[in-house]
Motif scaffolding. Structure first.
Motif, PDB file in Angstrom:
ATOM      1  N   PRO A 256      -5.041   4.143  -3.315  1.00 16.60           N
ATOM      2  CA  PRO A 256      -5.003   5.335  -2.451  1.00 16.60           C
ATOM      3  C   PRO A 256      -4.459   6.547  -3.205  1.00 16.60           C
ATOM      4  N   VAL A 257      -5.065   7.686  -2.970  1.00 14.72           N
ATOM      5  CA  VAL A 257      -4.610   8.911  -3.634  1.00 14.72           C
ATOM      6  C   VAL A 257      -3.302   9.376  -3.004  1.00 14.72           C
ATOM      7  N   ASN A 258      -2.496  10.073  -3.796  1.00 12.89           N
ATOM      8  CA  ASN A 258      -1.225  10.659  -3.350  1.00 12.89           C
ATOM      9  C   ASN A 258      -0.223   9.617  -2.861  1.00 12.89           C
ATOM     10  N   LEU A 259      -0.364   8.378  -3.335  1.00 16.32           N
ATOM     11  CA  LEU A 259       0.587   7.328  -3.014  1.00 16.32           C
ATOM     12  C   LEU A 259       1.008   6.638  -4.304  1.00 16.32           C
ATOM     13  N   PRO A 260       2.207   6.041  -4.340  1.00 12.06           N
ATOM     14  CA  PRO A 260       2.644   5.362  -5.568  1.00 12.06           C
ATOM     15  C   PRO A 260       1.662   4.265  -5.984  1.00 12.06           C
ATOM     16  N   GLU A 261       1.482   4.139  -7.294  1.00 14.15           N
ATOM     17  CA  GLU A 261       0.593   3.097  -7.795  1.00 14.15           C
ATOM     18  C   GLU A 261       1.216   1.718  -7.603  1.00 14.15           C
ATOM     19  N   GLU A 262       0.371   0.746  -7.352  1.00 14.13           N
ATOM     20  CA  GLU A 262       0.804  -0.645  -7.235  1.00 14.13           C
ATOM     21  C   GLU A 262      -0.171  -1.514  -8.000  1.00 14.13           C
ATOM     22  N   GLY A 263       0.365  -2.465  -8.743  1.00 15.52           N
ATOM     23  CA  GLY A 263      -0.485  -3.348  -9.515  1.00 15.52           C
ATOM     24  C   GLY A 263      -1.090  -4.448  -8.665  1.00 15.52           C
TER      25      GLY A 263
ATOM     26  N   HIS B 162      -3.447  -3.005  -1.988  1.00 17.71           N
ATOM     27  CA  HIS B 162      -2.353  -2.033  -1.973  1.00 17.71           C
ATOM     28  C   HIS B 162      -1.637  -2.122  -0.632  1.00 17.71           C
ATOM     29  N   SER B 163      -0.333  -1.920  -0.645  1.00 14.79           N
ATOM     30  CA  SER B 163       0.456  -2.067   0.580  1.00 14.79           C
ATOM     31  C   SER B 163       0.004  -1.112   1.680  1.00 14.79           C
ATOM     32  N   HIS B 164      -0.626   0.001   1.300  1.00 11.79           N
ATOM     33  CA  HIS B 164      -1.112   0.928   2.319  1.00 11.79           C
ATOM     34  C   HIS B 164      -2.224   0.292   3.151  1.00 11.79           C
ATOM     35  N   PHE B 165      -2.869  -0.722   2.592  1.00  7.37           N
ATOM     36  CA  PHE B 165      -3.952  -1.416   3.295  1.00  7.37           C
ATOM     37  C   PHE B 165      -3.514  -2.797   3.773  1.00  7.37           C
ATOM     38  N   LYS B 166      -2.216  -2.971   4.002  1.00 10.74           N
ATOM     39  CA  LYS B 166      -1.731  -4.285   4.407  1.00 10.74           C
ATOM     40  C   LYS B 166      -2.307  -4.721   5.756  1.00 10.74           C
TER      41      LYS B 166
END
Length: 836
Positions: free
Chosen positions: A593-600, A629-633
């Motif tokens: 996701p853009v404008n959110l911290p990167e996650e591996g 990504h946690s934004h899509f949990k």
């Protein structure tokens, strides 16, 4: 001196070709006899189809199958070099005499004899300068308009690599006008070469990889030459597209054969248009942005399809496929527009061609969501009789599924693809058999068919209409574009004796697990649970009452002692649905996701996804930590519900169970996706943009030999695996008692008071490993600021331990890894508690 031209001085060290892989020795290329040597590949990387036939139990087959073809290993987009290397390791090296090689370089044309007045002084240390003198001689004496240059470009990465590899050939041969400040781009190279220098462990691998890349970048060529310079001489290679046999000859320094072959090679490069190595349908040029594009001729006419850019290429030694795109093309062939051209070196004698499948699908008019061909053109003038070139033009231009920018868009596409696959299966009796991220496309402007088309395809209904019929009143409105029916099958056409059906088809990573295995998936436990049949949303029930009645909601059921049902196993519609599931999983893994911290990406989830069918079973069983990504949990319950549908192979279910039906998996997926789209219709994450050009990275983890493919990765993996056996991260900063400290030192390395036999486990200690005097004290004092490694101390394989100071970023990485491992252990303990 020409730009980018770095002469290779004689002061550079060199070694003979002692480790060429397989049974090749250092002097094997000095023989003049004709022999055939097959390189011995390493253990199969993840995703490769197993070569040992698995136990199929009592399953019965309704079709004969062709000998199974090993699929090219699938790898993530960010690790692309190994594709070429793995292909290269499956090649067969066939030795040729110098005379045979010279004839092969003639390629159906004529090469004059080397003039007696031309005396070449070819040496290892001055090979570039000597070759350029030869090139200048041929240029002047035979009247060729442009000069060909031999460049030593060891430190330069050529541009426009077809698979974005960062490899750097040692030698590049290029026409002078095509030379840039960074050497020559891949599409404009004439020949590539490698130098077997000191420290280069496998120059043959690199040379064959460069052949692979060059053929990918040059669709206008049928064959390619390469060379390998060593202290023994120059080894010449010739590879042909669609052929896994590579011809080679070693010509030693100072020999007449070397002079004749170098003259033949240079002359052929100057006079390449007159040989049978060229596909004359292509005219290569550069557009206004400096990118390589092609004009494509059909039937020998003047350029007809202009400014088509190559966007995709693969498997040059097999089916050799190239895709060209020009969305702004105004070309018309047979009254139909052309925006995409596919050039494939297809096998002859197959049951169906792509043309056959397209004609069956569109026999009664266009089917929404399926690409429409403009033309089919067959070219017979290949260098091998078992294949023919097939050029296919397509009317629509789309974008790959990985370019989709929102979760809502992807889920709608997944629903529509499932709907389309079922429709093709039921109405037209067609199976695609190669659903993957490369074959599911979408268009920016959704297609809205006419009323007559809606009536013709009344059994077809896509997601947008079901979710919001007021905003999208046309049930056939979709952005899906399904392409590449080269492996497609028409089910109601009988198989004759001359055409056998190949069971194992598909793209590794996306192919259904049972298809990859070549047999039904056997349940892991004697008693196994079959998930419930999900209910359907009211809109879906109203649109498809017959489907709802065919698969009414049913509670989960437990079966025991799985036995093969009297039914033939084959690649079927439920396997197509599973491939759609893997495409969705792959998009989620990459979506950042853009404008959110990167996650591996979780290393466990990534490893399972890129593994074989057994490892993907682990992902299906619920090992999905870090998959999205946690934004899509919020989407993970949907993924787990879909995975639950796939846990049990329907092959083992009774015939009266509705879940034992080819249409069931896709039906269940559609209901689950439609429920999710309705429940989360207004949630922010559904429309949160992702950056397709910046996918998520894979979490750092030690490399493992069995999943490393490039030579450099393989070496790093072996070192990492050895180091991992010798030390273990200290996860507890608190002091430990003597027993704990002793156990720690057993894993980490020597302590101040232990003997070698005490601080190294017996099964890990190899005879040639050595620890110098006083090493124990150094290790105890510096283990927090240094790492343990081993270096070679002689040429006999003996290594000695040494301490290397950690860089600041390595210390930070270690601390981060410790925290992650502690967190993972806590999560696993929590999961075990929930399971109990």
């Amino acid at each position: 001196m020409e730009p980018g031209w770095q002469p290779d001085g004689s002061n550079q060290g060199a070694v003979g070709l002692k480790k060429w892989g397989g049974n090749l020795g250092g002097d094997v290329f000095g023989v003049s006899k004709l022999c055939s040597v097959s390189l011995t590949p390493p253990p199969p990387p993840p995703g490769e189809l197993r070569k040992t036939p698995p136990d199929r139990g009592n399953c019965q087959y309704t079709h004969k199958s062709s000998p199974r073809r090993t699929a090219i290993p699938y790898h993530a987009e960010k690790i692309r070099d190994e594709i070429a290397w793995t292909n290269a390791m499956n090649l067969t090296i066939r030795m040729k005499t110098a005379t045979e090689m010279r004839k092969a370089l003639a390629a159906g044309g004529k090469i004059p004899s080397k003039p007696q007045a031309l005396q070449l002084e070819l040496n290892f240390g001055t090979f570039t300068q000597d070759s350029n003198k030869l090139s200048e001689f041929v240029h002047k004496n035979y009247g060729f308009p442009e000069l060909i240059l031999f460049l030593y470009t060891e430190s330069v990465r050529p541009a426009e690599n077809p698979v974005a590899s960062q490899c750097r050939p040692d030698y590049v041969v290029v026409l002078k006008p095509n030379l840039t400040e960074r050497g020559a781009p891949w599409p404009w190279m004439e020949v590539v070469g490698e130098k077997a220098s000191k420290g280069d462990k496998d120059p043959l691998q690199k040379t064959l990889s460069y052949l692979h890349y060059w053929l990918l970048a040059r669709p206008e060529r049928k064959a390619d030459a390469a060379f390998l310079v060593s202290s023994e001489g120059v080894t010449f290679f010739i590879a042909y597209q669609g052929n896994r046999e590579v011809q080679c000859t070693l010509a030693k320094w100072g020999s007449p054969e070397l002079q004749r072959l170098m003259f033949a090679l240079v002359y052929r490069l100057y006079h390449s248009e007159s040989c049978n190595w060229v596909n004359h349908e292509y005219v290569k040029k550069k557009d206004g942005n400096g990118d390589t594009v092609f004009d494509i001729r059909l039937n020998g006419r003047s350029p007809l399809l202009k400014d088509f850019k190559p966007v995709y290429s693969r498997t040059p030694f097999d089916t050799r496929t190239h895709i060209f795109v020009n969305p702004q093309s105004e070309a018309v062939v047979e009254g139909k527009p052309v925006t995409v051209v596919k050039d494939e070196l297809a096998r002859t004698g197959t049951r169906f061609t792509e043309k056959d499948v397209y004609e069956r699908i569109h026999e009664n008019g266009p089917v929404p969501g399926v690409a429409q061909p403009s033309f089919h053109h067959v070219i017979k003038d290949t260098l091998h009789g078992s294949r023919e070139r097939r050029l296919t033009g397509l009317q629509e231009h789309g974008y790959g599924i990985m370019m989709a920018k929102t979760l809502r868009q992807v889920l709608e596409i997944m629903f529509d693809v499932l709907e389309l696959l079922r429709y093709l299966y039921v109405k037209y009796r067609v199976l695609h058999r190669d659903i993957s991220r490369g074959n599911i496309m979408f268009v920016e402007t959704p297609t809205i068919p006419s009323k007559s088309e809606v009536e013709e395809h009344k059994d077809l209904c896509f997601a947008r209409h079901l979710v919001n019929p007021l905003k999208h009143p046309n049930p056939l409105e979709t952005s899906v574009l399904l392409v590449d029916f080269n492996n497609g099958e028409i089910l109601d056409e009988l198989q004759d004796d001359g055409h056998e059906r190949t069971i194992c088809t598909g793209t590794p990573g996306f192919v259904a697990r049972a298809v990859q295995k070549g047999a039904p998936l056997v349940p892991l436990k004697r008693h196994f649970i079959v998930e419930d049949i999900p209910d359907a949303p009211p809109a879906y029930q109203g649109r498809h009452p017959e489907r709802y009645n065919k698969f009414p909601p049913v509670e989960p059921k437990v079966y025991s002692s799985p036995k093969a049902v009297e039914q033939g196993w084959r690649h079927d519609l439920d396997h197509e649905a599973e491939s759609v599931f893997w495409v969705l999983v792959y998009w989620l893994m990459a979506a950042s996701p853009v404008n959110l911290p990167e996650e591996g990406i979780g290393k466990g989830a990534f490893t399972n996804f890129t593994g074989d069918h057994d490892e993907r079973d682990d992902l299906i069983s619920g090992k999905m930590k870090g998959l999205a990504h946690s934004h899509f949990k919020a989407v993970m319950p949907l993924i787990k519900s879909m995975a639950g549908i796939l846990q049990t192979d329907r092959f083992w279910l009774p015939k009266d169970d509705p879940r034992n039906h080819p249409e069931y998996a896709g039906e269940a997926f559609q209901r689950l996706v439609l429920h999710f789209l309705g429940q989360h219709h207004d949630d922010e994450f559904m429309d949160h943009a992702i950056d397709p050009k910046n996918p998520r990275f894979v979490e750092m983890r030690p490399q493992v030999v069995t999943i490393s493919c490039t030579p450099s990765q393989l070496d790093s993996a072996k070192q990492s695996e050895h180091q991992r056996k010798k030390r273990k991260l200290d996860l507890d900063a608190q002091p430990r008692d003597d027993d704990q400290l002793k156990k720690q030192r057993v894993d980490e390395g020597p302590g101040p008071s232990e003997k070698k036999e005490e601080f190294v486990r017996e099964e890990d200690l190899e005879p040639e490993k050595a620890f110098p005097d006083g090493f124990e004290a150094k290790w105890t004092a510096g283990k927090e600021t240094h790492r343990l490694c081993f270096k070679e101390v002689d040429g006999l394989g003996q290594v000695e331990a040494e301490l290397v100071e950690l860089l600041p970023e390595e210390v930070a990485e270690r601390d981060k890894a410790r925290e992650a491992m502690v967190e993972q252990e806590a999560d696993e303990s929590e999961e075990e508690g929930e399971l109990s």
